[in-house]
Write an enzyme that holds these catalytic residues in place. Structure first.
Site, PDB file in Angstrom:
ATOM      1  N   ARG A  16      33.937  45.333  33.084  1.00  0.00           N
ATOM      2  CA  ARG A  16      35.156  45.726  33.789  1.00  0.00           C
ATOM      3  C   ARG A  16      35.719  44.552  34.589  1.00  0.00           C
ATOM      4  O   ARG A  16      36.795  44.050  34.319  1.00  0.00           O
ATOM      5  CB  ARG A  16      34.856  46.930  34.701  1.00  0.00           C
ATOM      6  CG  ARG A  16      36.108  47.613  35.262  1.00  0.00           C
ATOM      7  CD  ARG A  16      36.713  46.925  36.469  1.00  0.00           C
ATOM      8  NE  ARG A  16      35.754  46.764  37.564  1.00  0.00           N
ATOM      9  CZ  ARG A  16      36.012  46.066  38.654  1.00  0.00           C
ATOM     10  NH1 ARG A  16      37.174  45.425  38.800  1.00  0.00           N
ATOM     11  NH2 ARG A  16      35.089  45.924  39.593  1.00  0.00           N
ATOM     12  N   ASP A  17      34.964  44.086  35.564  1.00  0.00           N
ATOM     13  CA  ASP A  17      35.438  43.037  36.462  1.00  0.00           C
ATOM     14  C   ASP A  17      35.696  41.733  35.714  1.00  0.00           C
ATOM     15  O   ASP A  17      36.637  41.000  36.028  1.00  0.00           O
ATOM     16  CB  ASP A  17      34.397  42.823  37.561  1.00  0.00           C
ATOM     17  CG  ASP A  17      34.960  42.087  38.770  1.00  0.00           C
ATOM     18  OD1 ASP A  17      36.060  41.545  38.678  1.00  0.00           O
ATOM     19  OD2 ASP A  17      34.278  42.064  39.805  1.00  0.00           O
ATOM     20  N   HIS A 210      27.811  42.615  46.634  1.00  0.00           N
ATOM     21  CA  HIS A 210      28.588  42.115  45.500  1.00  0.00           C
ATOM     22  C   HIS A 210      29.152  40.746  45.904  1.00  0.00           C
ATOM     23  O   HIS A 210      30.098  40.667  46.685  1.00  0.00           O
ATOM     24  CB  HIS A 210      29.720  43.102  45.187  1.00  0.00           C
ATOM     25  CG  HIS A 210      30.588  42.715  44.034  1.00  0.00           C
ATOM     26  ND1 HIS A 210      30.918  43.583  43.026  1.00  0.00           N
ATOM     27  CD2 HIS A 210      31.211  41.553  43.725  1.00  0.00           C
ATOM     28  CE1 HIS A 210      31.698  42.987  42.154  1.00  0.00           C
ATOM     29  NE2 HIS A 210      31.889  41.740  42.566  1.00  0.00           N
ATOM     30  N   HIS A 212      30.563  36.707  45.036  1.00  0.00           N
ATOM     31  CA  HIS A 212      31.236  35.810  44.115  1.00  0.00           C
ATOM     32  C   HIS A 212      30.732  34.396  44.356  1.00  0.00           C
ATOM     33  O   HIS A 212      30.260  34.076  45.450  1.00  0.00           O
ATOM     34  CB  HIS A 212      32.752  35.878  44.311  1.00  0.00           C
ATOM     35  CG  HIS A 212      33.349  37.155  43.826  1.00  0.00           C
ATOM     36  ND1 HIS A 212      34.531  37.207  43.134  1.00  0.00           N
ATOM     37  CD2 HIS A 212      32.921  38.441  43.924  1.00  0.00           C
ATOM     38  CE1 HIS A 212      34.808  38.468  42.826  1.00  0.00           C
ATOM     39  NE2 HIS A 212      33.849  39.231  43.302  1.00  0.00           N
ATOM     40  N   CYS A 243      38.328  36.943  41.486  1.00  0.00           N
ATOM     41  CA  CYS A 243      39.589  37.374  42.096  1.00  0.00           C
ATOM     42  C   CYS A 243      40.616  36.277  41.892  1.00  0.00           C
ATOM     43  O   CYS A 243      40.334  35.099  42.130  1.00  0.00           O
ATOM     44  CB  CYS A 243      39.381  37.641  43.587  1.00  0.00           C
ATOM     45  SG  CYS A 243      40.887  38.147  44.446  1.00  0.00           S
TER      46      CYS A 243
END
Length: 309
Positions: A16-17, A210, A212, A243
């Site tokens: 998904r991400d 979560h 990054h 992102c």
């Protein structure tokens, strides 16, 4: 750092991400093949797709087709990201193909408006209705709070604000709350202090980290959270995703990098690292570009010809 957990749970979010951030749409058949590889490597929680508006994120317009095509394996929970009530209504038409839903809201007003064009309070009110309906459908619910460790528009985000949002999500039915370092602004000291406070403030809620790898601190932040007893993490195979806000941002911390580090430290994940790396290699071939995962490039650590851990 306290005693480390003996095992952790990992939710793989790449399908998904990761896929939604690719400039071109991955064919549905390739998505299904890669998801099947992931579910076959021991990952017990897998975020498969999202029921967002197809005109907003066309990369995930095939959510129903993907869910219809993937193998359901015993012991593997599939989750989908739900943006609002309309998204949940669409998802419930294929309720038998997934087990969990995730909803999201930002910890800063600026990021929430940039992301969904709504103030935080309006988002929470809508999510409370969405979560109630999801609970009636028997779905496990996770609330994800974006920019929990820093906002690219506002800078520092007070932990108190994040905890208040987490409490709202828990009161609305979320058994789990994920804290996202959405643009890679967290540092290990901050993460350790944050989760030490979160464990006291949010007792009884599954806390998920979560991270990054935007500025190369993803694994260090995982270790800092682990040291505070966090046993649930989200990551993305191949370091996919991320992102688009900060220029040049890399993706989520790579699942195989996290698993490799944990195994070398004696922390169990239940994941077959060789199979996981094979899935990332397959994704790299599908996308036709190098991915950022270190273990994908260097291979797992080996001692005397055998994989360690």
């Amino acid at each position: 750092m306290g005693a480390l957990p003996s095992s952790v749970r990992i939710r793989e979010v790449g399908p998904r991400d990761g896929f939604q951030n690719e400039p071109e749409t991955i064919p549905t058949g390739e998505k299904v093949r890669l998801i099947d590889m992931l579910s076959g490597c021991g990952v017990r929680r897998l975020e498969v797709t999202s029921f967002v508006r197809p005109d907003v994120i066309p990369q995930l317009a095939d959510a129903e087709e993907v869910l219809a095509g993937v193998q359901r394996r015993e012991g593997v929970a599939f989750s989908v990201l739900i943006p609002n009530e309309r998204g949940l209504e669409r998802a419930l038409r294929v309720r038998d193909r997934f087990d969990e839903v995730s909803v999201f809201v930002s910890a800063s007003e600026s990021h929430n408006r940039a992301n969904v064009n709504r103030p935080i309070e309006d988002s929470l009110a809508g999510l409370e209705r969405t979560l109630a309906t999801a609970g009636e459908a028997g779905l496990r619910r996770e609330g994800v709070i974006s920019v929990s460790f820093g906002c690219p528009y506002e800078g520092e985000v007070p932990p108190e604000r994040v905890f208040e949002i987490a409490e709202r999500l828990a009161a609305a039915g979320c058994e789990e709350v994920g804290f996202g370092d959405t643009t890679g602004m967290a540092n290990p000291r901050q993460v350790g202090e944050f989760f030490a406070a979160a464990r006291e403030r949010l007792a009884g809620i599954e806390l998920t980290a979560h991270f990054h790898n935007t500025r190369g601190q993803g694994l260090a932040n995982v270790l800092a959270a682990l040291g505070q007893g966090v046993e649930s993490f989200e990551s993305s195979f191949g370091e996919l995703g991320g992102c688009p806000v900060p220029p040049g941002a890399t993706g989520n911390v790579a699942t195989e990098d996290v698993v490799s580090m944990l195994h070398e430290m004696g922390v169990a994940t239940g994941v077959d690292l060789e199979r996981l790396v094979a899935a990332s290699a397959a994704a790299q071939e599908t996308l036709g570009r190098p991915l950022g995962s270190h273990v994908l490039t260097a291979g797992p650590v080996r001692w005397d010809g055998e994989e360690y851990g």
